[in-house]
Every structure is written in C-alpha cells, then in structure tokens.
Design an enzyme around this catalytic site. Structure first.
Site, PDB file in Angstrom:
ATOM      1  N   GLU A 133       1.974  -4.200  23.362  1.00  0.00           N
ATOM      2  CA  GLU A 133       2.509  -2.889  23.756  1.00  0.00           C
ATOM      3  C   GLU A 133       1.812  -2.357  24.985  1.00  0.00           C
ATOM      4  OE1 GLU A 133       2.789  -0.002  20.563  1.00  0.00           O
ATOM      5  OE2 GLU A 133       3.478  -1.566  19.204  1.00  0.00           O
ATOM      6  N   GLY A 147       0.858  -1.195   0.000  1.00  0.00           N
ATOM      7  CA  GLY A 147       0.000   0.000   0.000  1.00  0.00           C
ATOM      8  C   GLY A 147       0.888   1.236   0.000  1.00  0.00           C
ATOM      9  N   THR A 149       7.213  -2.261  11.141  1.00  0.00           N
ATOM     10  CA  THR A 149       6.701  -0.940  11.541  1.00  0.00           C
ATOM     11  C   THR A 149       5.183  -0.909  11.373  1.00  0.00           C
ATOM     12  OG1 THR A 149       7.133  -0.150   9.289  1.00  0.00           O
ATOM     13  CG2 THR A 149       8.777   0.409  10.959  1.00  0.00           C
ATOM     14  N   SER A 150       4.557  -2.095  11.275  1.00  0.00           N
ATOM     15  CA  SER A 150       3.099  -2.107  11.036  1.00  0.00           C
ATOM     16  C   SER A 150       2.361  -2.206  12.369  1.00  0.00           C
ATOM     17  CB  SER A 150       2.723  -3.231  10.066  1.00  0.00           C
ATOM     18  OG  SER A 150       3.065  -4.501  10.585  1.00  0.00           O
ATOM     19  N   ARG A 151       2.030  -3.398  12.789  1.00  0.00           N
ATOM     20  CA  ARG A 151       1.450  -3.623  14.105  1.00  0.00           C
ATOM     21  C   ARG A 151       2.120  -4.854  14.699  1.00  0.00           C
ATOM     22  NH1 ARG A 151      -0.075   0.814  13.997  1.00  0.00           N
ATOM     23  NH2 ARG A 151      -2.181   1.656  14.229  1.00  0.00           N
ATOM     24  N   HIS A 174       7.451   2.398  19.115  1.00  0.00           N
ATOM     25  CA  HIS A 174       6.352   2.773  18.203  1.00  0.00           C
ATOM     26  C   HIS A 174       6.443   4.257  17.813  1.00  0.00           C
ATOM     27  CE1 HIS A 174       2.015   1.496  16.977  1.00  0.00           C
ATOM     28  NE2 HIS A 174       2.530   2.315  16.095  1.00  0.00           N
ATOM     29  N   ILE A 175       7.566   4.606  17.165  1.00  0.00           N
ATOM     30  CA  ILE A 175       7.796   6.022  16.813  1.00  0.00           C
ATOM     31  C   ILE A 175       7.850   6.251  15.302  1.00  0.00           C
ATOM     32  CG2 ILE A 175       8.983   6.654  18.969  1.00  0.00           C
ATOM     33  CD1 ILE A 175      11.656   6.370  17.295  1.00  0.00           C
ATOM     34  N   ILE A 214       2.509   2.860   2.387  1.00  0.00           N
ATOM     35  CA  ILE A 214       3.792   2.850   3.114  1.00  0.00           C
ATOM     36  C   ILE A 214       4.747   1.816   2.512  1.00  0.00           C
ATOM     37  CG2 ILE A 214       4.874   2.604   5.386  1.00  0.00           C
ATOM     38  CD1 ILE A 214       2.211   3.570   6.637  1.00  0.00           C
TER      39      ILE A 214
HETATM   40  C1  DGY Z   1      -0.578   4.663  12.808  1.00  0.00           C
HETATM   41  O1  DGY Z   1      -0.877   5.788  12.400  1.00  0.00           O
HETATM   42  O2  DGY Z   1      -1.301   3.692  12.617  1.00  0.00           O
HETATM   43  C2  DGY Z   1       0.742   4.513  13.496  1.00  0.00           C
HETATM   44  O3  DGY Z   1       0.937   3.299  14.064  1.00  0.00           O
HETATM   45  C3  DGY Z   1       1.007   5.648  14.452  1.00  0.00           C
HETATM   46  O4  DGY Z   1       1.265   6.736  13.672  1.00  0.00           O
END
Ligand code: DGY
Length: 326
Positions: A268, A156, A237-239, A286-287, A158
């Site tokens: 988390e 997608g 960097t997703s979930r 989670h930054i 990102i």
């Molecule tokens: C989101 O937007 O889903 C991120 O995890 C936090 O910015």
C-alpha cells in the site's frame, strides 16, 4: 505543563478536541503521510506519539524521539507497523485500539463479499453510464450469497463479527484459527472449526481476519489459491501482506478462483496493476474502519491510552507490552 504529544495525521474533530484539551499537541499540518524525515524530526522531544498504521515505529524512531518518550498510542487495532521489542527495550508502552472498530470492519467485509458476488460495482457503472436498455435474464448475473459456505480465517473479534453477519444470510460457517474457539462462541453463530485445507476446499467465500505476523505473511499463496474452488471468492480486510498478491493475480487470470474483494494490499498504497483491470475484483482503499463514528472512537481510545500513561502515570488500558510495567 501538559505532556507533549505528536500526532502524525489529523483525526476527526471529536477526538481532536480531547487531544487538544489534554496535551500540548503537535499535529502533522499536511493532508498527507509524513515523510520518514518529517516523522523523525516531529517526534523529537515528545512524551507520546500517536501514529497511524502508515508510520513505521522502530528503534531509529524511538531513538530520535529521545529518552523522555513514554508511549506510542497506535491509531489502529493492527500494530504490525510497530517494533514492539524495540519499544519494550526502551520502556516505551505501545497501545492499539481494539474493540471499537470490530463491527464497522465486519460490515465492510460483508459489503465487499456482496459487492463482488453480485457484481455491484460494474453493474452500477453500467447503469450510471446510461447503458441500461432494459431487464435481461443474463444482465450482471452473479453468485448467490445466502446458504453458501463462508470460511473465516482468524476467529477473533472481527472474524466472529463477520460470522454474526453471515448468519443473517443463512450461510454455513467454517472457521480456522490456531485453536478452536470456546464452544459457546461457536454455538452463537453456528460456526465449525476445520483445518485450513478443509476451509479452503469447501468454502464459497474465504474471508481473512488474522493479524499480520511472520506466521500469517502470505498465509494465502499459490497453493492455497489452488486449493480453493474455482467458483470461490477471496475477501481480505486484514492486511495486504497476508495474501501473496502476485499469486492472487495469477490465480484470478487462470480462473482458479472466481473473484476477490480487497480492502488491503501488499504494498500500500500500490496495487498490482493487473488487479485494476479485472471486473471480478473489487478494490477499496483500506477503508474497513472508515465510519465517522468508529474513526472518532479510535481517536478517543488512543487518547485514553495517552491519558492513562502520561497524565495518570499508569498502565494504559490497551497496552501491548505490559512487561514495561513489571
Ligand atoms: C486497523 O485498525 O488495524 C485497520 O486496518 C485500520 O482501522
């Protein structure tokens, strides 16, 4: 009279100014996540709620807010914290903040990839501790990034932005998604659609960019980690729930993969304690979207969604359940 909005955590000033001007705003006064009880009390009588991904928005909470509630404007692109069906059932619009955090998140995914491959974090700690005694051929040798194969799960916004960054490193780019992307999009970054098995078997870096859904929960588990190369790295960097974190610990301990760069965790803010002991793992809190520019824009997008629904009486631009308006 201004519409009443409940904000569950203070946002950057640029967004606060707009929210304070347009709404009768009540904001969490603490610098911490609200307890469930505080959240249930805070939303009572509100026309709109602006929650974070740490706030569970479900039928109980919508009930506590009351029948005047019209919108839940999430401060995130991911919205797995929201029970969309419960919102729709009550005629409450739900919105997210897509687009504005794409590049910032992809920047961080690439930073994690570089950090773990080139061992930046332990090397920096070593230098800072005054342990550097002089150049040495084997001092913090890591793995190359350029010309390696990057496997992107989820192509997608990102995932695509991650591919754009990888082209600068002349990486070979594979991707997997529920279906192949538009050929023009593939061509722009030289990405090739492959099945999940091929992606796992051929990639030197596997980077996750899927939303969390029942289908993507534990998308990466024991079998997938075993299918990766022992020299490969996993970047998430997703979930957190997209990865079976216990299986990841086992795979790292067994040397089934070379390392991991993680910005998100299954429970988390808890992190598997063993991950914290591993030098070949980079852990971030989670930054991925945490630049002041992006966090301000996310607040402004959420404000636009609230304004559309509560002041202009129309469907908000980022509505996740447009059926509420049909
Ligand atoms: C989101 O937007 O889903 C991120 O995890 C936090 O910015």
């Amino acid at each position: 009279m201004k519409p009443k909005v409940f904000l569950t955590r203070r946002l950057p000033d640029g967004a606060m100014r707009v929210l304070e001007e347009k709404f009768d705003l009540t904001c969490n006064p603490h610098d911490r996540v609200l307890t469930r009880q505080e959240l249930l009390e805070g939303v009572r009588g509100m026309d709109g709620i602006l929650p974070l991904l740490t706030d569970r928005i479900d039928a109980e909470l919508l009930e506590a807010a009351g029948p005047q509630l019209k919108i839940v404007a999430n401060y995130a692109v991911g919205y797995n914290n929201i029970d969309l069906a419960a919102c729709t059932a009550r005629g409450v619009a739900a919105t997210n903040t897509p687009g504005v955090l794409t590049d910032t998140t992809a920047d961080l995914a690439m930073a994690l990839l570089l950090a773990v491959a080139r061992r930046l974090i332990p090397a920096e700690a070593f230098a800072r501790a005054g342990r550097y005694q002089g150049w040495a051929p084997l001092l913090f040798v890591g793995s190359d990034v350029h010309h390696k194969t990057l496997g992107i799960m989820g192509f997608g916004r990102i995932g695509f932005a991650m591919a754009q960054r990888a082209t600068g490193f002349q990486m070979r780019i594979l991707y997997h998604d529920s279906k192949p992307a538009d050929p023009e999009r593939e061509r722009m970054v030289g990405a090739t659609f492959v099945d999940k098995q091929t992606l796992l078997a051929e990639s030197d870096f596997v980077s996750l960019h899927v939303p969390l859904t029942p289908e993507t929960r534990h998308l990466i588990g024991e079998a997938e980690l075993k299918a990766m190369k022992p020299t490969a790295y996993l970047i998430n960097t997703s979930r957190g729930e997209v990865v079976d974190e216990k299986a990841l610990v086992r795979a790292l301990k067994a040397g089934e993969i070379a390392g991991a760069g993680l910005d998100v965790f299954e429970n988390e803010p808890e992190i598997e304690p063993e991950l914290k002991e591993m030098e070949n793992v980079v852990l971030l809190p989670h930054i991925a979207s945490a630049s002041i520019e992006t966090r301000t824009k996310m607040g402004l997008v959420a404000a636009d969604n609230l304004i559309a629904r509560l002041i202009e009486g129309r469907m908000p631009p980022n509505c996740l359940n447009p059926e509420v308006f049909s």
